[in-house]
Design a protein around this motif. Structure first.
Motif, mmCIF file in Angstrom:
data_model
loop_
_atom_site.group_PDB
_atom_site.id
_atom_site.type_symbol
_atom_site.label_atom_id
_atom_site.label_comp_id
_atom_site.label_asym_id
_atom_site.label_seq_id
_atom_site.Cartn_x
_atom_site.Cartn_y
_atom_site.Cartn_z
ATOM 1 N N UNK A 1 0.985 -1.324 -0.036
ATOM 2 C CA UNK A 1 -0.121 -0.115 0.052
ATOM 3 C C UNK A 1 0.873 1.224 0.027
ATOM 4 N N UNK A 2 1.775 1.188 0.805
ATOM 5 C CA UNK A 2 2.873 2.415 0.743
ATOM 6 C C UNK A 2 3.623 2.590 -0.247
ATOM 7 N N UNK A 3 3.861 1.560 -1.046
ATOM 8 C CA UNK A 3 4.605 1.614 -2.383
ATOM 9 C C UNK A 3 3.683 2.207 -3.585
ATOM 10 N N UNK A 4 2.483 1.831 -3.471
ATOM 11 C CA UNK A 4 1.679 2.331 -4.503
ATOM 12 C C UNK A 4 1.012 3.663 -4.388
#
Length: 74
Positions: free
Chosen positions: A70-73
């Motif tokens: 989630x944080x990467x996207x």
């Protein structure tokens, strides 16, 4: 409250609904959860102790990977 907080509450709700649907439809195939090697079970006549350490380690790794995705996207 900010709009960002509302968005995360909605995401958490959707994840809970998806988890509920999976458990509802596949409960007979998920009985290995909690019965992995390394999960501690002690059962006596009047005493029952259960500590699913291996299951919790795997759940922690899975949740950590989901949060990182989630944080990467974002």
């Amino acid at each position: 409250m900010a709009a960002e907080t509302g968005k995360w509450v909605i995401v958490a709700g959707v994840i809970l609904v998806i988890a509920g649907v999976i458990v509802y439809f596949f409960h007979d195939k998920l009985n290995w959860i909690g019965n992995l090697p390394g999960d501690i079970k002690i059962e006596r006549e009047n005493f029952r102790f259960y500590f699913p350490i291996t299951t919790m380690i795997l759940a922690s790794i899975l949740i950590n990977l989901i949060i990182r995705l989630f944080r990467w996207f974002n």
